[in-house]
Design an enzyme around this catalytic site. Structure first.
Site, PDB file in Angstrom:
ATOM      1  N   CYS A   1       0.826  -1.210   0.000  1.00 55.48           N
ATOM      2  CA  CYS A   1       0.000   0.000   0.000  1.00 55.48           C
ATOM      3  C   CYS A   1       0.863   1.263   0.000  1.00 55.48           C
ATOM      4  CB  CYS A   1      -0.933  -0.002   1.213  1.00 55.48           C
ATOM      5  SG  CYS A   1      -1.847  -1.549   1.360  1.00 55.48           S
TER       6      CYS A   1
ATOM      7  N   ALA B   1      -6.935 -20.884   2.011  1.00 55.23           N
ATOM      8  CA  ALA B   1      -6.515 -19.810   1.099  1.00 55.23           C
ATOM      9  C   ALA B   1      -7.029 -18.486   1.654  1.00 55.23           C
ATOM     10  CB  ALA B   1      -7.053 -20.043  -0.309  1.00 55.23           C
TER      11      ALA B   1
ATOM     12  N   GLY C   1      -2.106 -13.771  -3.614  1.00 58.94           N
ATOM     13  CA  GLY C   1      -2.495 -12.420  -3.992  1.00 58.94           C
ATOM     14  C   GLY C   1      -3.188 -12.351  -5.340  1.00 58.94           C
TER      15      GLY C   1
END
Ligand code: FAD
Length: 555
Positions: free
Chosen positions: A47, A285, A118
């Site tokens: 971020c 997951a 991701g």
């Protein structure tokens, strides 16, 4: 390895994977925990990447939240960076991993496997997207390459393709680097999660800072001409650039899971239950790669945000450790700051509800100051609250402004999590001192206004039906305000003259009351309603009218 200890392997060592590893160690001192990441770092601040490009975070090392050494020394977690997991053999409970430096592969057995790979930036299969100077932003090496390119090529102009969160953060930071930036966005608004009229102030702020906005037009190709790049749009516009950022969204990295035969959802995410367990009981997951339930629509969705990824990592760790903890689902609470304007949202948008076929909802607009008006420096917050007309439940909220925006959205987000209603917002007891808020905080006001609508005290008119036969817009602002701009066809009867002059208003038409932000029109609505008139409030007043018009939502 301690004998009899379970071997837990984690694929991906950033938000979801790293928090799962650290949490699992706190719950289970015996487990052997091993993290693999194909990148050079784990636990880095994705971020923060745009701010490193913009030199707001000048030192790359500040992006490293925890190193492989930290994981080993503090948590006894083994971390293998630059090691890609290339296959999952579920029957044998074994991974194949490749050391990227040498190309050698080896097998790693597991008792429990956590997939936290991701999501990858979408690179559309269009000509030129792989040209030098065209970048996506996902990793620290990406930002290193972007910074290097800006410096080496003395870049002056950039095109950012995609006007969502990451795109706008990149815009801000490229502006910080003194680049002239143009945004190319396929939708006719920036910030796709927001309703268009709520995104309009963001677009206005970008334009005021000299950012070029090319909205409602998609990317067709990128050309290299005379040593520079030219972004060509679907409609044929040519946008020259020294640097192009592709920020058109991300896609769950589901390759490993798909090849391993795990269930994949319709949005491309790995299917998990509330414990983050996949269709294989030995495999969990988390993060951007999974599909989760939207608590408002009840539909499965993907939500690539750091908060959910971190919380899911903890839930998976709890599940592996045999503890009862469930992931509640998501409500898309998000915030972005760009060039002095903050836009935040939580829950469902109006367009999202319409897409989902929901009809039993209403919306109100308000534009309160971020603190008491009498204390110097109050800045407006433009807010929209969406709520159920069946039970008053808060469904969503959006806010844009320069101060105090995310605080209000965070409060409303919490109310939504607890199943709160507009009455809960009206009654919420929040901090107040003049420099921070108001005795009726914007959150309270939003709830009170919505309560008035539900109670029938203040029916609201549909802005998109302006000009409908049988209606008359009555603007109750002062003549000078009216003269400076008003809704077409409106008549002006200032609130202070209304009690004297209301007989002038036709009885055979529904009166739609308008003012600057909706407050004086509310007073007028109440007065006229009690005189037996058919009335509605144009919620948010002329300020909302202008935003709707800028967003092209009025006929
Ligand atoms: P990631 O953090 O992406 O980690 C996945 C890791 O898995 C990667 O390091 C990848 O290399 C590795 N990996 C993948 N496949 C393999 C494999 N086969 N073998 C080995 N390793 C593998 N979210 C917010 O909430 N707020 C923000 O302000 C915000 N800003 C962002 C800005 C940028 C530029 C970016 C890129 C993202 C931002 N996000 C933000 C999103 C947030 O970073 C992600 O939601 C979050 O990092 C997801 O965590 P994750 O663990 O699922 O995946």
């Amino acid at each position: 390895m301690m004998s009899g200890a379970r071997r837990v392997l984690i694929v991906g060592g950033v938000a979801g994977g790293a928090s799962c590893a650290a949490r699992l160690r706190r719950l289970d001192e015996r487990a052997e925990i091993v993290v693999f990441d194909r990148g050079p770092y784990v636990s880095f601040a994705n971020c923060g990447l745009p701010y490193h490009v913009g030199n707001v975070i000048p030192d790359e090392a500040d992006l490293l939240v925890a190193s492989a050494d930290t994981f080993r020394e503090r948590f006894r977690v083994a971390v293998h960076t630059e090691t890609e997991v290339v296959a999952v053999d579920r029957a044998a409970r074994r991974l194949t991993v490749r050391a990227l430096a040498t190309g050698t592969t080896r097998d790693e057995p597991y008792d429990c496997l956590v997939l936290a790979p991701g999501a990858a930036p979408i690179r559309p299969p269009l000509p030129g997207v792989d040209l030098p100077g065209v970048f996506a932003v996902r990793t620290i090496p990406d930002t290193r390459r972007i910074r290097g390119w800006i410096d080496e090529h003395r870049a002056r102009r950039a095109v950012v393709v995609g006007g969502g969160f990451i795109g706008l953060e990149m815009v801000e930071n490229l502006v910080h680097r003194d680049l002239a930036v143009t945004v190319l966005e396929k939708l006719d608004q920036v910030m796709p999660p927001l309703d268009p009229e709520m995104a309009a102030p963001v677009a206005a702020e970008l334009a005021a800072h000299g950012v070029g906005l090319h909205l409602g037009d998609g990317l067709a190709r990128i050309d290299a001409r005379d040593g520079r790049l030219v972004v060509v749009s679907e409609q044929g516009a040519e946008l020259p650039a020294d640097l192009v950022i592709l920020a058109i969204g991300v896609r769950p990295e589901n390759g490993l899971a798909t090849a391993a035969g795990l269930e994949i959802g319709s949005r491309g995410g790995i299917v998990v239950d509330e414990h983050m367990r996949t269709s294989d009981p030995h495999v969990w997951a988390v993060g951007d790669a999974v599909e989760v339930r939207d608590v408002l629509t009840g539909q499965e969705t993907v939500l690539p945000l750091a908060g959910p990824a971190n919380r899911q990592g903890r839930v998976a760790a709890a599940s592996i450790a045999g503890r009862e903890r469930r992931f509640r689902g998501v409500q898309a609470t998000a915030v972005v700051g760009v060039l002095g304007v903050t836009a935040a949202s939580t829950g469902a948008s109006e367009k999202g509800l319409r897409r989902a076929g929901v009809t039993d909802f209403e919306k109100v607009y308000l534009h309160p100051g971020h603190h008491a008006g009498y204390y110097p420096g109050a800045k407006p917050i433009h807010m929209k609250l969406v709520f159920s007309t069946t039970d008053g439940r808060v469904l969503g909220a959006q806010a844009v402004g320069s101060e105090g925006v995310e605080k209000r959205i965070d409060v409303i987000a919490t109310a939504i999590q607890f199943g709160g209603t507009v009455h809960d917002l009206a009654e919420a007891e929040l901090c107040y001192a003049p420099q921070y808020g108001a005795a009726k905080d914007p959150v309270n006001l939003a709830g009170m206004i919505a309560e008035n609508v539900l109670a029938g005290d203040m029916p609201v008119a549909d802005w998109e039906r302006l000009g409908e036969p049988g209606t008359l817009v009555v603007d109750v602002r002062e003549p000078a305000e009216f003269a400076a701009g008003h809704v077409p066809g409106a008549v002006n009867v200032p609130l202070g003259e209304l009690r004297r002059r209301y007989d002038e208003l036709p009885r055979d038409r529904e009166l739609w009351l308008c003012c600057g932000v909706g407050q004086r029109a509310y007073y007028a609505t109440r007065f006229l309603a009690q005189q037996g008139r058919r009335v509605r409030n144009l919620s948010g007043g002329f300020t909302t009218y202008q935003a709707l018009r800028a967003a092209g939502r009025l006929r």
